[in-house]
Write an enzyme that holds these catalytic residues in place. Structure first.
Site, PDB file in Angstrom:
ATOM      1  CD  GLU A 167      -2.573  -1.881   0.595  1.00 52.78           C
ATOM      2  OE1 GLU A 167      -1.604  -2.675   0.743  1.00 52.78           O
ATOM      3  OE2 GLU A 167      -3.677  -2.247   0.189  1.00 52.78           O
ATOM      4  CE1 TYR A 169       0.140   3.880   5.134  1.00 48.08           C
ATOM      5  CE2 TYR A 169      -0.633   1.684   4.592  1.00 48.08           C
ATOM      6  CZ  TYR A 169      -0.895   3.001   4.918  1.00 48.08           C
ATOM      7  OH  TYR A 169      -2.192   3.445   5.019  1.00 48.08           O
ATOM      8  NE  ARG A 217      -2.620  -6.266   2.647  1.00 48.66           N
ATOM      9  CZ  ARG A 217      -3.456  -5.329   3.034  1.00 48.66           C
ATOM     10  NH1 ARG A 217      -3.447  -4.899   4.271  1.00 48.66           N
ATOM     11  NH2 ARG A 217      -4.318  -4.831   2.170  1.00 48.66           N
ATOM     12  CG  HIS A 255      -3.005   4.267   0.688  1.00 46.68           C
ATOM     13  ND1 HIS A 255      -4.130   3.489   0.534  1.00 46.68           N
ATOM     14  CD2 HIS A 255      -2.487   3.929   1.892  1.00 46.68           C
ATOM     15  CE1 HIS A 255      -4.287   2.729   1.596  1.00 46.68           C
ATOM     16  NE2 HIS A 255      -3.298   2.965   2.431  1.00 46.68           N
ATOM     17  CD  GLN A 342     -22.315   6.130   0.762  1.00 50.97           C
ATOM     18  OE1 GLN A 342     -22.723   5.370  -0.087  1.00 50.97           O
ATOM     19  NE2 GLN A 342     -23.123   6.952   1.409  1.00 50.97           N
ATOM     20  CB  ALA A 387     -35.215   5.193   6.766  1.00 54.61           C
ATOM     21  CE  LYS A 424     -23.654   4.428  -6.396  1.00 58.52           C
ATOM     22  NZ  LYS A 424     -24.261   5.667  -5.977  1.00 58.52           N
ATOM     23  CB  ALA A 663     -28.227   4.327   2.020  1.00 62.69           C
TER      24      ALA A 663
HETATM   25  P1  FAD Z   1     -36.668   6.020   0.217  1.00 63.19           P
HETATM   26  O1  FAD Z   1     -35.570   5.110  -0.133  1.00 63.19           O
HETATM   27  O2  FAD Z   1     -36.978   7.136  -0.642  1.00 63.19           O
HETATM   28  O3  FAD Z   1     -37.940   5.167   0.581  1.00 63.19           O
HETATM   29  C1  FAD Z   1     -39.197   5.746   0.832  1.00 63.19           C
HETATM   30  C2  FAD Z   1     -40.301   4.735   0.514  1.00 63.19           C
HETATM   31  O4  FAD Z   1     -41.530   5.215   1.005  1.00 63.19           O
HETATM   32  C3  FAD Z   1     -40.487   4.483  -0.967  1.00 63.19           C
HETATM   33  O5  FAD Z   1     -40.340   3.111  -1.268  1.00 63.19           O
HETATM   34  C4  FAD Z   1     -41.911   4.971  -1.235  1.00 63.19           C
HETATM   35  O6  FAD Z   1     -42.581   4.164  -2.201  1.00 63.19           O
HETATM   36  C5  FAD Z   1     -42.549   4.814   0.122  1.00 63.19           C
HETATM   37  N1  FAD Z   1     -43.713   5.677   0.356  1.00 63.19           N
HETATM   38  C6  FAD Z   1     -43.785   7.024   0.263  1.00 63.19           C
HETATM   39  N2  FAD Z   1     -45.010   7.459   0.607  1.00 63.19           N
HETATM   40  C7  FAD Z   1     -45.747   6.360   0.906  1.00 63.19           C
HETATM   41  C8  FAD Z   1     -47.078   6.144   1.339  1.00 63.19           C
HETATM   42  N3  FAD Z   1     -47.934   7.153   1.563  1.00 63.19           N
HETATM   43  N4  FAD Z   1     -47.499   4.877   1.548  1.00 63.19           N
HETATM   44  C9  FAD Z   1     -46.663   3.819   1.341  1.00 63.19           C
HETATM   45  N5  FAD Z   1     -45.394   3.990   0.940  1.00 63.19           N
HETATM   46  C10 FAD Z   1     -44.921   5.224   0.740  1.00 63.19           C
HETATM   47  N6  FAD Z   1     -27.270   6.650  -0.942  1.00 63.19           N
HETATM   48  C11 FAD Z   1     -26.104   6.260  -0.480  1.00 63.19           C
HETATM   49  O7  FAD Z   1     -25.875   6.318   0.722  1.00 63.19           O
HETATM   50  N7  FAD Z   1     -25.132   5.790  -1.314  1.00 63.19           N
HETATM   51  C12 FAD Z   1     -25.315   5.697  -2.630  1.00 63.19           C
HETATM   52  O8  FAD Z   1     -24.411   5.271  -3.353  1.00 63.19           O
HETATM   53  C13 FAD Z   1     -26.555   6.099  -3.154  1.00 63.19           C
HETATM   54  N8  FAD Z   1     -26.780   6.057  -4.470  1.00 63.19           N
HETATM   55  C14 FAD Z   1     -27.986   6.461  -4.947  1.00 63.19           C
HETATM   56  C15 FAD Z   1     -28.202   6.423  -6.320  1.00 63.19           C
HETATM   57  C16 FAD Z   1     -29.416   6.822  -6.839  1.00 63.19           C
HETATM   58  C17 FAD Z   1     -29.607   6.797  -8.312  1.00 63.19           C
HETATM   59  C18 FAD Z   1     -30.449   7.246  -5.961  1.00 63.19           C
HETATM   60  C19 FAD Z   1     -31.779   7.670  -6.515  1.00 63.19           C
HETATM   61  C20 FAD Z   1     -30.229   7.305  -4.610  1.00 63.19           C
HETATM   62  C21 FAD Z   1     -28.997   6.923  -4.086  1.00 63.19           C
HETATM   63  N9  FAD Z   1     -28.723   6.994  -2.735  1.00 63.19           N
HETATM   64  C22 FAD Z   1     -27.526   6.580  -2.263  1.00 63.19           C
HETATM   65  C23 FAD Z   1     -29.679   7.612  -1.793  1.00 63.19           C
HETATM   66  C24 FAD Z   1     -30.405   6.569  -0.954  1.00 63.19           C
HETATM   67  O9  FAD Z   1     -31.009   5.618  -1.782  1.00 63.19           O
HETATM   68  C25 FAD Z   1     -31.424   7.311  -0.099  1.00 63.19           C
HETATM   69  O10 FAD Z   1     -30.758   8.193   0.759  1.00 63.19           O
HETATM   70  C26 FAD Z   1     -32.239   6.333   0.741  1.00 63.19           C
HETATM   71  O11 FAD Z   1     -32.924   5.435  -0.082  1.00 63.19           O
HETATM   72  C27 FAD Z   1     -33.230   7.100   1.597  1.00 63.19           C
HETATM   73  O12 FAD Z   1     -33.950   6.172   2.341  1.00 63.19           O
HETATM   74  P2  FAD Z   1     -35.410   6.427   2.905  1.00 63.19           P
HETATM   75  O13 FAD Z   1     -35.795   5.132   3.505  1.00 63.19           O
HETATM   76  O14 FAD Z   1     -35.414   7.642   3.725  1.00 63.19           O
HETATM   77  O15 FAD Z   1     -36.319   6.746   1.650  1.00 63.19           O
HETATM   78  P1  NAP Z   2     -27.066  16.420  -3.584  1.00 65.84           P
HETATM   79  O1  NAP Z   2     -25.832  15.658  -3.406  1.00 65.84           O
HETATM   80  O2  NAP Z   2     -27.516  17.331  -2.541  1.00 65.84           O
HETATM   81  O3  NAP Z   2     -26.894  17.217  -4.956  1.00 65.84           O
HETATM   82  C1  NAP Z   2     -27.877  18.045  -5.447  1.00 65.84           C
HETATM   83  C2  NAP Z   2     -27.298  18.854  -6.625  1.00 65.84           C
HETATM   84  O4  NAP Z   2     -28.305  19.706  -7.090  1.00 65.84           O
HETATM   85  C3  NAP Z   2     -26.119  19.684  -6.268  1.00 65.84           C
HETATM   86  O5  NAP Z   2     -25.178  19.567  -7.327  1.00 65.84           O
HETATM   87  C4  NAP Z   2     -26.664  21.113  -6.191  1.00 65.84           C
HETATM   88  O6  NAP Z   2     -25.585  21.880  -6.636  1.00 65.84           O
HETATM   89  C5  NAP Z   2     -27.863  21.061  -7.131  1.00 65.84           C
HETATM   90  N1  NAP Z   2     -28.989  21.883  -6.696  1.00 65.84           N
HETATM   91  C6  NAP Z   2     -29.538  21.943  -5.462  1.00 65.84           C
HETATM   92  N2  NAP Z   2     -30.579  22.810  -5.460  1.00 65.84           N
HETATM   93  C7  NAP Z   2     -30.687  23.301  -6.722  1.00 65.84           C
HETATM   94  C8  NAP Z   2     -31.561  24.231  -7.334  1.00 65.84           C
HETATM   95  N3  NAP Z   2     -32.530  24.816  -6.666  1.00 65.84           N
HETATM   96  N4  NAP Z   2     -31.371  24.502  -8.636  1.00 65.84           N
HETATM   97  C9  NAP Z   2     -30.395  23.910  -9.336  1.00 65.84           C
HETATM   98  N5  NAP Z   2     -29.525  23.026  -8.795  1.00 65.84           N
HETATM   99  C10 NAP Z   2     -29.686  22.721  -7.506  1.00 65.84           C
HETATM  100  O7  NAP Z   2     -28.269  15.445  -3.848  1.00 65.84           O
HETATM  101  P2  NAP Z   2     -28.460  14.235  -4.839  1.00 65.84           P
HETATM  102  O8  NAP Z   2     -27.447  14.183  -5.914  1.00 65.84           O
HETATM  103  O9  NAP Z   2     -29.875  14.330  -5.230  1.00 65.84           O
HETATM  104  O10 NAP Z   2     -28.270  12.995  -3.920  1.00 65.84           O
HETATM  105  C11 NAP Z   2     -29.166  12.740  -2.846  1.00 65.84           C
HETATM  106  C12 NAP Z   2     -28.474  12.023  -1.749  1.00 65.84           C
HETATM  107  O11 NAP Z   2     -28.160  10.696  -2.157  1.00 65.84           O
HETATM  108  C13 NAP Z   2     -27.191  12.723  -1.393  1.00 65.84           C
HETATM  109  O12 NAP Z   2     -27.173  13.065  -0.032  1.00 65.84           O
HETATM  110  C14 NAP Z   2     -26.125  11.737  -1.693  1.00 65.84           C
HETATM  111  O13 NAP Z   2     -25.175  11.668  -0.639  1.00 65.84           O
HETATM  112  C15 NAP Z   2     -26.825  10.410  -1.839  1.00 65.84           C
HETATM  113  N6  NAP Z   2     -26.144   9.705  -2.919  1.00 65.84           N
HETATM  114  C16 NAP Z   2     -24.915   9.260  -2.674  1.00 65.84           C
HETATM  115  C17 NAP Z   2     -24.212   8.670  -3.687  1.00 65.84           C
HETATM  116  C18 NAP Z   2     -22.839   8.125  -3.443  1.00 65.84           C
HETATM  117  O14 NAP Z   2     -22.222   7.624  -4.366  1.00 65.84           O
HETATM  118  N7  NAP Z   2     -22.302   8.181  -2.260  1.00 65.84           N
HETATM  119  C19 NAP Z   2     -24.763   8.551  -4.944  1.00 65.84           C
HETATM  120  C20 NAP Z   2     -26.021   9.046  -5.156  1.00 65.84           C
HETATM  121  C21 NAP Z   2     -26.700   9.645  -4.136  1.00 65.84           C
HETATM  122  P3  NAP Z   2     -25.595  23.477  -6.791  1.00 65.84           P
HETATM  123  O15 NAP Z   2     -26.376  23.942  -5.622  1.00 65.84           O
HETATM  124  O16 NAP Z   2     -24.156  23.877  -6.771  1.00 65.84           O
HETATM  125  O17 NAP Z   2     -26.194  23.714  -8.103  1.00 65.84           O
HETATM  126 FE1  SF4 Z   3     -17.710   0.102   4.345  1.00 69.60          FE
HETATM  127 FE2  SF4 Z   3     -19.890   0.326   2.799  1.00 69.60          FE
HETATM  128 FE3  SF4 Z   3     -18.766  -2.092   3.192  1.00 69.60          FE
HETATM  129 FE4  SF4 Z   3     -20.022  -0.935   5.159  1.00 69.60          FE
HETATM  130  S1  SF4 Z   3     -20.952  -1.587   3.239  1.00 69.60           S
HETATM  131  S2  SF4 Z   3     -18.029  -1.881   5.263  1.00 69.60           S
HETATM  132  S3  SF4 Z   3     -19.558   1.248   4.811  1.00 69.60           S
HETATM  133  S4  SF4 Z   3     -17.824  -0.354   2.181  1.00 69.60           S
END
Ligand code: FAD
Ligand code: NAP
Ligand code: SF4
Length: 678
Positions: A167, A169, A217, A255, A342, A387, A424, A663
């Site tokens: 790595e 080191y 290692r 690294h 993360q 959640a 993913k 998440a």
């Molecule tokens: P959600 O996952 O949004 O779940 C909410 C649920 O509630 C949904 O299934 C919906 O159908 C249900 N619901 C809503 N209203 C009602 C109702 N009235 N009755 C019944 N059901 C209802 N996070 C990471 O940490 N790492 C990542 O790499 C990452 N990549 C992502 C990539 C993409 C493309 C996207 C879209 C998201 C990604 N996220 C990632 C974000 C992550 O998925 C969210 O932060 C997480 O899913 C939030 O969890 P939650 O349980 O709060 O809500």
């Molecule tokens: P985000 O990370 O908060 O990004 C939102 C983007 O939208 C930013 O680039 C922001 O940049 C822009 N934005 C915000 N308000 C705006 C407005 N009013 N008009 C125009 N642009 C605006 O959110 P996200 O990409 O939707 O992701 C959601 C969550 O999922 C995040 O918290 C993220 O951590 C998680 N997630 C994580 C991964 C991962 O790989 N770890 C991948 C996907 C999602 P500006 O304000 O500079 O324009």
């Molecule tokens: Fe690390 Fe993500 Fe694996 Fe958990 S799931 S050990 S945070 S890489």
């Protein structure tokens, strides 16, 4: 029934001791090693993994002296006054029938402090501190420090030590001409450059005697331009064998390498070819590592003869019972590491204690626990995203009667969208894990319909609102056009997207949408194959090139994509510390343009009109995809509070707060709430 994973679960004799299986819990810094007060937590953390059946645990890196610190006040073992805290760890592991080795890590020029040293004064690109070049006597003092540290580890009750020689080191630094520019007996020819590693190993063996495990290692692939060549790797390995090492654990990449080695983009077991080549060249047992996260993959590496043991680090953060579940033929119950970094590496690099996105108990075994509820309650969890899944399963495990509602036909919430993004694919595993967990703890599922406040109010003692988020809609002239799409239109509803695209918002989802559109954009693709991955990142699987690096194969772009943000900071700066550079690099390789400091003016038939630092510009595109963050979907909570009162309505995940949601936070909040609902 026959033994599952027979090769993985077979014992391994090292002559003087027997490991109960071929599973090594690889070294992983947790942050708990750094403070005396945290050692009881560290002991509980390792004890739980030992109870889960790991063959041999390796601790996070412990420095042999102050110069070898990774960062100021990092964990070290330099004197007898430090033995007691280490004995907490070794006693706890031995009480569970486990074995544990302590990793001795001298950071050399990777030390993030002004006392750092190196073979020569060559600064690393990942630390602001230039190392002091060691004098000849200074080199001797570092070797003495390794030896004393190993002897203290033995006294503290460890079953062995791991000498961290990969790595990038200190030991690894001596091996490579680029950072070892010495002209004394420690530099120049390969024999001289390897002398430090071999002397450390030889002197440690001499001191600890024959019945103590020494793991080395070894860096099988440096993945830097001037790294070791394969002949040197083999010569070193043979020398280590002579020096009395017991096991060779493979290290992949310095690294500072600009090649992904453990992130989720790396296909499973992608580096097995290098372990296989080493195993063919030596007679010592060889340990395979990097992106091994299921018993199937681990067993196959051993069964195919590519390795004698398998090292997994993060998978044991995700599930302490990995081995026990595999042995009980319950591998489908394993909470699989999704290689997101993360909550583990990203935490460590921002100086927080490591935990795990899918298992928030990791590293918190003494704090986050739950027991049966005194009074079982009727609990509704609305939303089966991360959640809601976490809250429902923990609450049900505690004896509550839990009903989980979701408007979608399946569980998973946004994970169902995330799992289609290239790289993913591991998110599928989290959904598989939760499907089984809900069954095991008896959560009743009501899927495929949205519930309202009236339906819930009279039937439940508590309602958990985990309804997630809604994508933010932008009110910009022309954005009512059919050519302007939300990320859900693209990723979930598969609306067609043209060849020229502007993506508004460069957060995680903006990047992911760009990655998705680099494919054909019609849906989930098969994961990248190992050969395609190696070719994209210029990794030489033939092991002919120095450092195992060759020119990366150019990639073809299907679309002309521009990723935009309003902030004037570099695009992608907010992404994960250890993975953001991989996303940026992948998009750049595919020719994605990135623009910051943008103001959005309007969209019309010519494209997207913007202003960049006062200059008007037109981006000619067929479609705009809006990925501009989200807002909480929390109306249900407001209605329920009116009828049930605050104490019986609980918000978690996106429904609590959309900003900074990921998440990691969603699962942690769900778990913590499930653990206390009474
Ligand atoms: P959600 O996952 O949004 O779940 C909410 C649920 O509630 C949904 O299934 C919906 O159908 C249900 N619901 C809503 N209203 C009602 C109702 N009235 N009755 C019944 N059901 C209802 N996070 C990471 O940490 N790492 C990542 O790499 C990452 N990549 C992502 C990539 C993409 C493309 C996207 C879209 C998201 C990604 N996220 C990632 C974000 C992550 O998925 C969210 O932060 C997480 O899913 C939030 O969890 P939650 O349980 O709060 O809500
Ligand atoms: P985000 O990370 O908060 O990004 C939102 C983007 O939208 C930013 O680039 C922001 O940049 C822009 N934005 C915000 N308000 C705006 C407005 N009013 N008009 C125009 N642009 C605006 O959110 P996200 O990409 O939707 O992701 C959601 C969550 O999922 C995040 O918290 C993220 O951590 C998680 N997630 C994580 C991964 C991962 O790989 N770890 C991948 C996907 C999602 P500006 O304000 O500079 O324009
Ligand atoms: Fe690390 Fe993500 Fe694996 Fe958990 S799931 S050990 S945070 S890489």
């Amino acid at each position: 029934m026959s033994q599952p994973y027979p090769e993985l679960l077979a014992p391994l004799s090292l002559g003087f001791t027997v490991l109960k299986n071929r599973v090594l819990m690889g070294s992983m810094h947790t942050g708990l090693e750094d403070r005396k007060a945290d050692y009881p937590k560290l002991a509980a953390y390792f004890a739980e993994r030992a109870r889960g059946g790991v063959g041999l645990i390796v601790t996070g890196g412990i420095a042999p002296n102050l110069a070898g610190w990774l960062a100021p006040f990092a964990g070290k073992l330099t004197g007898r006054h430090e033995l007691a805290r280490h004995r907490l760890v070794t006693d706890a592991v031995h009480a569970e029938g486990g074995k544990i080795a302590m990793q001795i890590l001298h950071a050399g020029r990777y030390g993030y402090h002004p006392l750092c040293v190196g073979p020569s004064a060559v600064k690393s690109p990942i630390s602001p501190f230039k190392p002091r070049a060691l004098s000849s006597r200074g080199v001797g003092r570092q070797i003495d420090a390794f030896v004393r540290c190993a002897s203290l580890a033995q006294e503290a009750g460890y079953d062995g030590v791991e000498l961290m020689g990969s790595e990038g080191y200190l030991i690894n630094q001596f091996l490579v001409e680029h950072v070892n520019r010495r002209d004394d007996e420690w530099g120049g020819s390969f024999e001289n450059r390897a002398r430090f590693a071999l002397e450390v190993a030889r002197r440690v063996r001499e001191t600890v005697g024959p019945e103590f495990i020494i793991i080395f290692r070894i860096s099988v692939l440096d993945l830097i331009d001037t790294g070791s060549d394969w002949n040197e790797v083999v010569k070193l390995a043979l020398g280590l064998e002579q020096a009395g090492v017991s096991l060779l654990n493979c290290g992949i990449g310095w690294h500072e390498a600009r090649v992904p080695t453990i992130a989720t983009r790396v296909p499973r077991a992608a580096f097995g070819f290098a372990t296989q080549a080493l195993k063919d060249a030596v007679s010592l047992p060889v340990v395979a590592t990097n992106r091994i996260n299921t018993p199937e993959v681990a067993n196959e590496l051993i069964a195919s003869g590519a390795a004698d043991l398998v090292s997994m680090a993060r998978p044991f953060l995700a599930d302490s019972q990995f081995v026990a579940k595999a042995a009980a033929n319950r591998a489908n119950r394993i909470n699989t590491c999704i290689a997101c970094n993360q909550a583990c590496l990203d935490h460590i690099f921002s100086r927080q204690a490591a935990t795990c996105l899918v298992n928030p108990r990791a590293g918190r075994e003494t704090e986050l626990n739950w027991s049966l509820a005194a009074t079982p309650r009727r609990i509704a969890v609305v939303g089966a995203g991360p959640a809601g899944l976490a809250a429902a399963s923990v609450a049900a495990e505690r004896g509550h009667k839990v009903t989980l509602f979701d408007a979608q036909d399946g569980i998973g919430g946004q994970f169902n969208i995330a799992k289609q993004i290239p790289g993913k694919e591991e998110f599928h595993e989290t959904l598989r894990y939760f499907e089984h967990r809900l069954d095991d703890v008896g959560v009743i599922r009501q899927l495929g319909r949205a519930v309202n406040a009236t339906e819930l109010a009279d039937h439940f003692d508590h309602v958990v609102i985990a309804t997630g988020i809604r994508p933010r809609v932008l009110n910009i002239p022309g954005f009512d056009s059919d050519a302007v799409l939300s990320y859900l239109d693209v990723l979930r509803d598969r609306k067609p997207v043209g060849e020229r695209v502007a993506i508004i918002g460069a957060g995680g989802i903006g990047f992911d949408t760009a990655e998705f559109l680099l494919g054909d954009g019609t849906g989930e693709q098969p994961p990248q194959s190992v050969p395609a991955f190696l070719a994209q990142w210029g990794i030489d699987a033939t092991l002919q090139a120095r450092g195992a690096l060759v020119s990366a194969q150019p990639v073809t772009a299907r679309r002309d994509i521009t990723l935009l943000q309003r902030k004037s900071t570099a695009v992608g700066r907010g992404l994960g510390k250890t993975t953001g550079w991989i996303h940026r690099s992948n998009l750049k390789q595919h020719g994605v343009a990135m623009l910051s400091g943008v103001e959005y003016e309007r969209f019309d038939h010519n494209g997207l009109h913007i202003t960049v630092r006062g200059e008007p510009r037109l981006i000619a595109v067929d479609n705009v995809v809006v990925c501009a963050g989200q807002e909480s979907n929390d109306e249900l909570a407001a209605e329920l509070v009116a009828s049930l009162g605050d104490a019986r309505v609980h918000r978690i995940g996106g429904a609590l707060l959309a900003g900074e949601l990921d998440a990691k936070r969603a699962i942690r909040e769900g778990t913590e709430l499930g653990a206390i609902l009474a």
